[in-house]
Design an enzyme around this catalytic site. Structure first.
Site, PDB file in Angstrom:
ATOM      1  N   ASP A 278       0.946  -1.205   0.307  1.00 40.08           N
ATOM      2  CA  ASP A 278       0.247   0.165  -0.159  1.00 40.08           C
ATOM      3  C   ASP A 278       1.015   0.531  -0.022  1.00 40.08           C
ATOM      4  O   ASP A 278       0.530   2.336   0.509  1.00 40.08           O
ATOM      5  CB  ASP A 278      -0.709  -0.538   0.985  1.00 40.08           C
ATOM      6  CG  ASP A 278      -0.425  -0.311   2.546  1.00 40.08           C
ATOM      7  OD1 ASP A 278       0.861  -0.770   2.260  1.00 40.08           O
ATOM      8  OD2 ASP A 278      -0.656   0.601   3.352  1.00 40.08           O
ATOM      9  N   GLU A 279       2.071   1.208  -0.938  1.00 40.32           N
ATOM     10  CA  GLU A 279       3.354   2.384  -0.260  1.00 40.32           C
ATOM     11  C   GLU A 279       3.529   2.923  -1.838  1.00 40.32           C
ATOM     12  O   GLU A 279       3.421   2.070  -2.935  1.00 40.32           O
ATOM     13  CB  GLU A 279       4.145   1.909   0.058  1.00 40.32           C
ATOM     14  CG  GLU A 279       5.144   3.465   0.683  1.00 40.32           C
ATOM     15  CD  GLU A 279       6.915   3.116   1.022  1.00 40.32           C
ATOM     16  OE1 GLU A 279       7.218   3.459   1.405  1.00 40.32           O
ATOM     17  OE2 GLU A 279       6.404   1.396   1.358  1.00 40.32           O
TER      18      GLU A 279
END
Length: 364
Positions: A278-279
């Site tokens: 999720d980066e």
């Protein structure tokens, strides 16, 4: 196209081109021989006309002059030998045996006529109705037919040469077009593979390896051109809870939506990538610290103020860092951005934090 594939295609093209070239050379050589045969036949026909005309004229002029006739006998013999040789040559060079047979028969009749006794020729009255002249006119008509056949053969050879040349051009053009098309298709596939290799399959953004490559290039350009460079790192808050609560399909939708919203905010020269999970990372050439902070806060609002479909309200945290000087590397810049992100996470999340304008030492 890989190097072995390039070599195989090139070898195949060279083999085909060589085969076509050899066939073309042999074909053109054959056509040239046909043209030469027609030219030689027409030359022989001209020689036959000259020889028969000379023999007929000499026969007429010496019919009543035995002494002169004896003087001309060596010339007559030589001319008769040339006539025989040229008749044989025409028979060999012309493919129409019916026409060449007619010429041969007419020539034999002519030779028979001029070998009649001179007294017979002397009493015929009008020399134009004498045997030699009538035979000469018949032979000349037969020679005209042979001449037309020779011209047709020459025209056919020239036509075949033209057609053969165009066929060679078409074949070589087709081979070149085929090879060029294959190379173009392979280049297109190679570009597609390169794009796929540099693209994150879920978000459609650049992947980590491609981002790292661009980061290195942008760091080098920033040092060389003495220009600013900033990076924003975005991380979805409590993303594990999203997956655990709503399922991974909804989690994937959140990732795709984050990528979509960030893409709407970036400039044409910016590098936006999903680093994994999720980066996300957003590299901004020629953007200083103040502008980078403003962009980060604007992105924060775009991401946090609008719910994410089935997942509802989802927030993100943002870390911002700007290149300090020529001594800072890409890894240093990313460490400071990550540290700012961790600060935002530790300070309650859903906020943007700018990194301290100092180099963060690497973890030993």
């Amino acid at each position: 196209m890989t190097r072995p594939a390039h070599l195989r295609a090139l070898v195949l093209f060279l083999l085909i081109a060589t085969a076509v070239g050899v066939a073309a050379t042999l074909g053109l050589s054959t056509l040239q021989q046909r043209l030469e045969r027609s030219r030689m036949a027409q030359t022989a026909i001209t020689e036959i006309r000259l020889d028969t005309t000379a023999l007929a004229a000499i026969t007429l002029m010496t019919s009543q002059r035995p002494a002169v006739a004896r003087t001309m006998e060596p010339f007559n013999a030589s001319t008769m030998a040339d006539l025989t040789m040229n008749l044989d040559l025409v028979a060999q060079l012309i493919d129409d045996h019916a026409v060449t047979g007619a010429v041969h028969d007419a020539a034999n009749r002519f030779v028979k006529e001029i070998n009649w006794s001179k007294d017979t020729l002397a009493h015929t009255g009008n020399p134009l109705t004498s045997g030699p002249y009538l035979a000469w006119f018949t032979l000349d008509g037969a020679l005209a037919s042979v001449d037309r056949v020779a011209e047709r053969q020459a025209a056919a050879a020239r036509r075949d040469a033209t057609v053969g040349t165009w066929l060679i051009v078409i074949i070589f053009g087709g081979l070149i077009a085929l090879l060029a098309g294959r190379f173009a298709a392979e280049r297109s596939r190679s570009r597609q593979y390169a794009v796929l290799a540099a693209t994150d399959g879920l978000s459609g953004l650049r992947n980590r390896s491609d981002f790292d490559r661009h980061l290195g290039e942008q760091i080098a350009d920033a040092h060389r051109l003495d220009r600013a460079l900033s990076v924003i790192v975005v991380d979805v808050d409590h993303f594990k809870d999203v997956n655990d609560t709503y399922g991974h399909a909804v989690g994937d939708e959140v990732i795709v939506e984050v990528a979509h919203r960030l893409s709407g905010e970036r400039r044409a020269d910016d590098i936006l990538a999903r680093l994994g999970g999720d980066e996300f990372a957003w590299l901004m050439p020629a953007v200083g610290a103040d502008d980078a902070a403003r962009i980060a806060h604007r992105a924060l609002r775009v991401l946090n103020d609008t719910p994410f479909g089935g997942a509802g309200v989802v927030t993100v945290s943002v870390g911002v860092a700007t290149l300090i000087d020529h001594s800072e590397s890409g890894a240093d810049l990313m460490r400071r951005a990550d540290l700012a992100l961790y600060t935002a996470k530790g300070d309650g999340r859903a906020k943007a934090v700018a990194a301290a304008h100092a180099t963060v030492p690497a973890v030993p």
